[in-house]
Design a protein around this motif. Structure first.
Motif, PDB file in Angstrom:
ATOM      1  N   SER A  74      -4.180 -11.782 -20.339  1.00 35.31           N
ATOM      2  CA  SER A  74      -5.463 -12.252 -19.795  1.00 35.31           C
ATOM      3  C   SER A  74      -6.578 -11.833 -20.740  1.00 35.31           C
ATOM      4  CB  SER A  74      -5.727 -11.656 -18.405  1.00 35.31           C
ATOM      5  OG  SER A  74      -6.004 -10.275 -18.523  1.00 35.31           O
ATOM      6  N   GLY A  75      -7.755 -12.420 -20.524  1.00 35.30           N
ATOM      7  CA  GLY A  75      -8.928 -12.000 -21.294  1.00 35.30           C
ATOM      8  C   GLY A  75      -9.294 -10.562 -20.981  1.00 35.30           C
ATOM      9  N   ASN A  76      -9.143 -10.193 -19.716  1.00 33.16           N
ATOM     10  CA  ASN A  76      -9.438  -8.804 -19.341  1.00 33.16           C
ATOM     11  C   ASN A  76      -8.530  -7.821 -20.068  1.00 33.16           C
ATOM     12  OD1 ASN A  76     -11.475  -8.060 -17.061  1.00 33.16           O
ATOM     13  ND2 ASN A  76     -10.757 -10.116 -16.605  1.00 33.16           N
ATOM     14  N   TYR A  99     -19.533 -10.567 -19.236  1.00 36.39           N
ATOM     15  CA  TYR A  99     -18.631 -11.074 -18.193  1.00 36.39           C
ATOM     16  C   TYR A  99     -18.314  -9.933 -17.217  1.00 36.39           C
ATOM     17  CZ  TYR A  99     -14.456 -12.477 -15.784  1.00 36.39           C
ATOM     18  OH  TYR A  99     -13.547 -12.733 -14.806  1.00 36.39           O
ATOM     19  N   LEU A 102     -15.223  -7.501 -17.446  1.00 35.60           N
ATOM     20  CA  LEU A 102     -15.222  -6.533 -18.546  1.00 35.60           C
ATOM     21  C   LEU A 102     -16.266  -5.444 -18.293  1.00 35.60           C
ATOM     22  CD1 LEU A 102     -14.819  -9.077 -21.481  1.00 35.60           C
ATOM     23  CD2 LEU A 102     -13.095  -7.498 -20.612  1.00 35.60           C
ATOM     24  N   GLU A 141     -21.419 -11.630 -26.312  1.00 36.85           N
ATOM     25  CA  GLU A 141     -20.736 -12.712 -25.594  1.00 36.85           C
ATOM     26  C   GLU A 141     -21.679 -13.898 -25.653  1.00 36.85           C
ATOM     27  OE1 GLU A 141     -19.220 -11.621 -21.647  1.00 36.85           O
ATOM     28  OE2 GLU A 141     -19.864 -13.585 -20.931  1.00 36.85           O
ATOM     29  N   ASN A 145     -21.344 -15.556 -19.860  1.00 30.79           N
ATOM     30  CA  ASN A 145     -20.944 -15.986 -18.522  1.00 30.79           C
ATOM     31  C   ASN A 145     -21.535 -15.001 -17.508  1.00 30.79           C
ATOM     32  OD1 ASN A 145     -19.654 -16.749 -16.202  1.00 30.79           O
ATOM     33  ND2 ASN A 145     -17.583 -16.274 -16.883  1.00 30.79           N
ATOM     34  N   ASP A 170     -17.118 -12.046 -27.812  1.00 22.68           N
ATOM     35  CA  ASP A 170     -16.371 -12.821 -26.813  1.00 22.68           C
ATOM     36  C   ASP A 170     -16.760 -14.288 -27.018  1.00 22.68           C
ATOM     37  OD1 ASP A 170     -15.452 -14.129 -24.543  1.00 22.68           O
ATOM     38  OD2 ASP A 170     -15.824 -12.440 -23.214  1.00 22.68           O
ATOM     39  N   THR A 172     -15.224 -16.921 -25.755  1.00 27.55           N
ATOM     40  CA  THR A 172     -14.524 -17.727 -24.750  1.00 27.55           C
ATOM     41  C   THR A 172     -15.184 -19.074 -24.508  1.00 27.55           C
ATOM     42  OG1 THR A 172     -13.698 -15.766 -23.614  1.00 27.55           O
ATOM     43  CG2 THR A 172     -13.811 -17.781 -22.317  1.00 27.55           C
ATOM     44  N   PHE A 173     -16.487 -19.065 -24.308  1.00 22.91           N
ATOM     45  CA  PHE A 173     -17.152 -20.303 -23.904  1.00 22.91           C
ATOM     46  C   PHE A 173     -17.293 -21.289 -25.057  1.00 22.91           C
ATOM     47  CE2 PHE A 173     -19.516 -19.926 -19.620  1.00 22.91           C
ATOM     48  CZ  PHE A 173     -18.391 -19.382 -19.031  1.00 22.91           C
ATOM     49  N   MET A 190     -12.853 -12.180 -29.425  1.00 19.26           N
ATOM     50  CA  MET A 190     -12.045 -12.068 -28.210  1.00 19.26           C
ATOM     51  C   MET A 190     -12.171 -13.356 -27.410  1.00 19.26           C
ATOM     52  SD  MET A 190     -12.966 -10.658 -24.750  1.00 19.26           S
ATOM     53  CE  MET A 190     -12.069 -11.741 -23.704  1.00 19.26           C
ATOM     54  N   SER A 192     -10.963 -15.199 -23.517  1.00 20.32           N
ATOM     55  CA  SER A 192     -10.146 -15.475 -22.347  1.00 20.32           C
ATOM     56  C   SER A 192      -9.581 -16.866 -22.617  1.00 20.32           C
ATOM     57  CB  SER A 192     -10.990 -15.484 -21.072  1.00 20.32           C
ATOM     58  OG  SER A 192     -10.228 -16.112 -20.047  1.00 20.32           O
ATOM     59  N   THR A 194      -7.591 -18.236 -20.887  1.00 20.86           N
ATOM     60  CA  THR A 194      -7.497 -18.855 -19.559  1.00 20.86           C
ATOM     61  C   THR A 194      -8.478 -20.025 -19.445  1.00 20.86           C
ATOM     62  OG1 THR A 194      -7.255 -16.565 -18.781  1.00 20.86           O
ATOM     63  CG2 THR A 194      -7.537 -18.260 -17.099  1.00 20.86           C
ATOM     64  N   LYS A 195      -9.566 -19.963 -20.214  1.00 23.21           N
ATOM     65  CA  LYS A 195     -10.653 -20.913 -20.032  1.00 23.21           C
ATOM     66  C   LYS A 195     -10.471 -22.142 -20.923  1.00 23.21           C
ATOM     67  CE  LYS A 195     -12.249 -18.567 -16.856  1.00 23.21           C
ATOM     68  NZ  LYS A 195     -11.705 -17.274 -17.076  1.00 23.21           N
ATOM     69  N   MET A 204      -2.924 -18.279 -17.822  1.00 25.92           N
ATOM     70  CA  MET A 204      -3.793 -17.133 -18.091  1.00 25.92           C
ATOM     71  C   MET A 204      -3.446 -16.572 -19.453  1.00 25.92           C
ATOM     72  SD  MET A 204      -4.724 -14.961 -14.786  1.00 25.92           S
ATOM     73  CE  MET A 204      -6.320 -14.749 -15.579  1.00 25.92           C
ATOM     74  N   GLY A 205      -4.460 -16.138 -20.157  1.00 29.72           N
ATOM     75  CA  GLY A 205      -4.215 -15.540 -21.460  1.00 29.72           C
ATOM     76  C   GLY A 205      -5.466 -14.918 -22.025  1.00 29.72           C
TER      77      GLY A 205
END
Ligand SMILES: Cc1ncc(COP(=O)(O)O)c(C=O)c1O
Length: 211
Positions: A74-76, A99, A102, A141, A145, A170, A172-173, A190, A192, A194-195, A204-205
């Motif tokens: 997961s991202g976490n 986020y 985190l 980030e 988010n 991060d 992710t977005f 980094m 997530s 998952t997104k 999930m990842g």
């Protein structure tokens, strides 16, 4: 190579034994030793490494123009491993819109182990004022988010460099399709996964990619 081509081809190869053009999912947890006891395939036990995870890590590293990637469940978990890699007492500067998962890890699990501040990392004066001798990481980030705040990665990196501080982004977005933080000077990206990497809310990842 175009990023679309990397996305399709970098992690995939024709399977040597079956000639399958898409890599088969390897279910085996353990791998055969050589006569001399070595594991020339590079795999011994699937928790440590397995062909599918290696392929994923290869494509993610290349998409971000990084050197190495490590995939997580997961991202976490990916974020957690950065925090756990720091010496106790290390100070982390975090964005005020980090986020929440985190941020909660730091506030609930790392109290008394790490030091952290949640600040407006876009304000250079505020950022510089929060740097301490034990500051090891500036975490950004962008977009964030949930407030979709944008951080000037180059500006943060230039401040961090002067103090020998690592910058973790991060991404992710944005995903590497829209933003390549390593190219802008960050040390670790980094996700997530998952997104937007996952794309369909069905996996999930997490991933860390290093420069
Ligand atoms: C920006 C960002 N970072 C990290 C995470 C945590 O990732 P995961 O849910 O895969 O643990 C999320 C999840 O929403 C996120 O949006």
């Amino acid at each position: 190579m175009k990023i679309e081509t990397i996305a399709i081809h970098a992690g995939n190869h024709t399977d040597a034994s079956s000639k399958a053009v898409i890599q088969p999912i390897v279910m085996s947890t353990t791998f055969q030793r050589d006569e001399d006891g070595e594991f020339s395939s590079g795999y011994s036990y699937s928790r440590a490494a397995n062909p599918n995870r290696t392929s994923l890590e290869n494509v993610l590293a290349q998409l971000e123009n990084g050197v190495e990637a490590a995939a997580f469940s997961s991202g976490n978990a990916a974020g957690m491993s950065v925090f756990q890699s720091l010496e106790p007492g290390t100070h982390i500067i975090c964005p005020d819109d980090m986020y929440h998962g985190l941020r909660n890890q730091l506030k609930m699990l790392f109290v008394g182990i790490l030091e952290f501040d949640f600040i407006d990392v876009n304000d250079s004066d505020v950022l510089t004022a929060h740097i301490k001798p034990n500051t090891g990481v500036i975490w950004i980030e962008t977009p964030s988010n949930p407030l979709l705040k944008i951080t000037d990665i180059k500006k943060v990196v230039s401040i961090a460099r002067g103090h020998n501080i690592k910058v973790v982004c991060d991404n992710t977005f944005a995903t590497p399709l829209c933003q390549q933080a390593l190219a802008l000077g960050a040390d670790i990206v980094m996700h997530s996964s998952t997104k937007y990497f996952g794309g369909h809310s069905d996996l999930m990842g997490g991933v860390l990619i290093t420069a």
